[in-house]
Design a protein around this motif. Structure first.
Motif, short mmCIF file in Angstrom:
data_model
loop_
_atom_site.label_atom_id
_atom_site.label_comp_id
_atom_site.label_asym_id
_atom_site.label_seq_id
_atom_site.Cartn_x
_atom_site.Cartn_y
_atom_site.Cartn_z
N TRP A 177 -5.22 -0.02 -7.05
CA TRP A 177 -6.59 -0.49 -7.25
C TRP A 177 -7.15 0.03 -8.58
O TRP A 177 -7.80 -0.72 -9.32
CB TRP A 177 -7.46 0.00 -6.11
N PHE B 298 2.80 -3.18 1.76
CA PHE B 298 2.01 -3.66 2.90
C PHE B 298 2.91 -4.09 4.07
O PHE B 298 2.50 -3.97 5.23
CB PHE B 298 1.10 -4.81 2.47
N SER C 269 2.76 -2.60 7.83
CA SER C 269 2.69 -3.46 9.01
C SER C 269 3.81 -3.15 9.99
O SER C 269 3.60 -3.12 11.22
CB SER C 269 2.77 -4.94 8.59
N THR D 99 -4.24 -2.11 9.91
CA THR D 99 -5.40 -2.47 9.09
C THR D 99 -5.02 -2.56 7.62
O THR D 99 -5.36 -3.53 6.93
CB THR D 99 -6.52 -1.43 9.27
N ILE D 100 -4.29 -1.55 7.14
CA ILE D 100 -3.86 -1.56 5.73
C ILE D 100 -2.84 -2.66 5.48
O ILE D 100 -2.95 -3.43 4.52
CB ILE D 100 -3.26 -0.19 5.34
N TRP E 51 -1.85 -5.52 7.27
CA TRP E 51 -2.22 -6.92 7.45
C TRP E 51 -3.30 -7.35 6.47
O TRP E 51 -3.25 -8.47 5.95
CB TRP E 51 -2.67 -7.16 8.89
N THR E 52 -4.27 -6.48 6.21
CA THR E 52 -5.31 -6.82 5.23
C THR E 52 -4.70 -6.98 3.85
O THR E 52 -5.04 -7.93 3.11
CB THR E 52 -6.39 -5.72 5.20
N GLY E 53 -3.80 -6.06 3.48
CA GLY E 53 -3.16 -6.15 2.18
C GLY E 53 -2.30 -7.39 2.03
O GLY E 53 -2.36 -8.08 1.00
N ARG F 125 -2.55 -10.21 3.61
CA ARG F 125 -3.40 -11.41 3.59
C ARG F 125 -3.99 -11.64 2.21
O ARG F 125 -4.06 -12.78 1.73
CB ARG F 125 -4.52 -11.25 4.62
N ARG F 126 -4.35 -10.57 1.52
CA ARG F 126 -4.93 -10.71 0.17
C ARG F 126 -3.86 -11.03 -0.87
O ARG F 126 -4.07 -11.83 -1.77
CB ARG F 126 -5.69 -9.44 -0.21
N LYS G 153 -2.47 -14.72 -0.66
CA LYS G 153 -3.42 -15.84 -0.82
C LYS G 153 -2.96 -16.79 -1.92
O LYS G 153 -2.54 -16.35 -2.99
CB LYS G 153 -4.81 -15.27 -1.17
#
Length: 244
Positions: A74, A95, A99, A233-234, A236-238, A240-241, A244
């Motif tokens: 980041w 990620f 997962s 959380t880390i 699946w969110t990562g 998904r982003r 994209k």
């Protein structure tokens, strides 16, 4: 934006530290599983129970490592022009690892609860069987005393009194002599005392088994649940982003 020394070194340091934490925790886990303590008897599902417990106990370090890697990424994104576009492959790998670990920790929960409950039942049955054997031994001793002649009883009592009077017997030997004397003189009282001691020891061992299984099963399952939430959380969110 022109990258500065700090904008280059900070994400690099975080990613390096994160990678070291992940790898070192995995290596440590492998060595613990490959060379378990010699005092542990690990057969069948007991090895898997030990393995999952060790994985949960060491599950926080990889999570911190992944967090360091994500934080470093980041910082690189916000401090450089190409940070958000380069390195998607390793981002997907990071990620995906998160997962996968989240899924593993989710699967550990029912395994821990079911397996510890089975082992608790086995250990309690073993304690009950051993108590039954001791009770049979007490009855056998009483039968042997009943079969002895009065002269034989007097002879054994004399030998015990002589050894007690000498004062040389100590510790376990002294306790055994006193029990044998009680058995010869008052067999019913001996049986009652032995039965009471047996029940106390049985209850103590059963309580120890229950406590140990609660610590192993419930504590490990709760910790595994929290780790699973964090990893998923880390991860699946990562993903998904990134996808994209």
């Amino acid at each position: 934006m022109q990258p500065t020394v700090s904008s280059f070194l900070t994400p690099l340091a975080l990613k390096t530290a994160g990678a070291v934490l992940i790898l070192s925790s995995l290596i440590d886990l492998l060595f613990m599983l490959w060379f378990p303590p010699e005092t542990l008897v690990l057969e069948g599902n007991r090895w898997w129970l030990y393995a999952t417990s060790q994985l949960v106990d060491r599950g926080l370090l990889p999570l911190v490592g992944i967090a360091f890697v994500v934080a470093g990424d980041w910082i690189k994104i916000v401090s450089t022009e190409d940070g958000g576009e380069l390195g998607n492959n390793w981002r997907i790998g990071t990620f995906s690892l998160a997962s996968l670990l989240g899924l593993i920790f989710i699967l550990i929960i029912p395994f821990q609860l079911i397996t510890t409950n089975d082992f608790k039942a086995q250990d309690l049955k073993k304690i009950g069987d051993e108590a039954t054997q001791v009770q049979q031994g007490i009855k056998s001793n009483l039968q042997q005393i009943d079969a002895l002649s009065k002269d034989k009883v007097k002879e054994q009592l004399a030998a015990i009194d002589k050894e007690l009077a000498s004062g040389q017997s100590q510790g376990e030997r002294l306790a055994n002599l006193q029990l044998n004397k009680l058995l010869l003189t008052e067999p019913k009282k001996f049986a009652q005392k032995a039965e009471q001691n047996l029940q106390v020891q049985k209850q103590k061992r059963e309580a120890q088994v229950s406590t140990r299984m609660i610590q192993t099963g419930v504590r490990t399952s709760l910790a595994s649940f929290l780790l699973a939430i964090a990893y998923i959380t880390i991860g699946w969110t990562g993903l998904r982003r990134v996808l994209k």
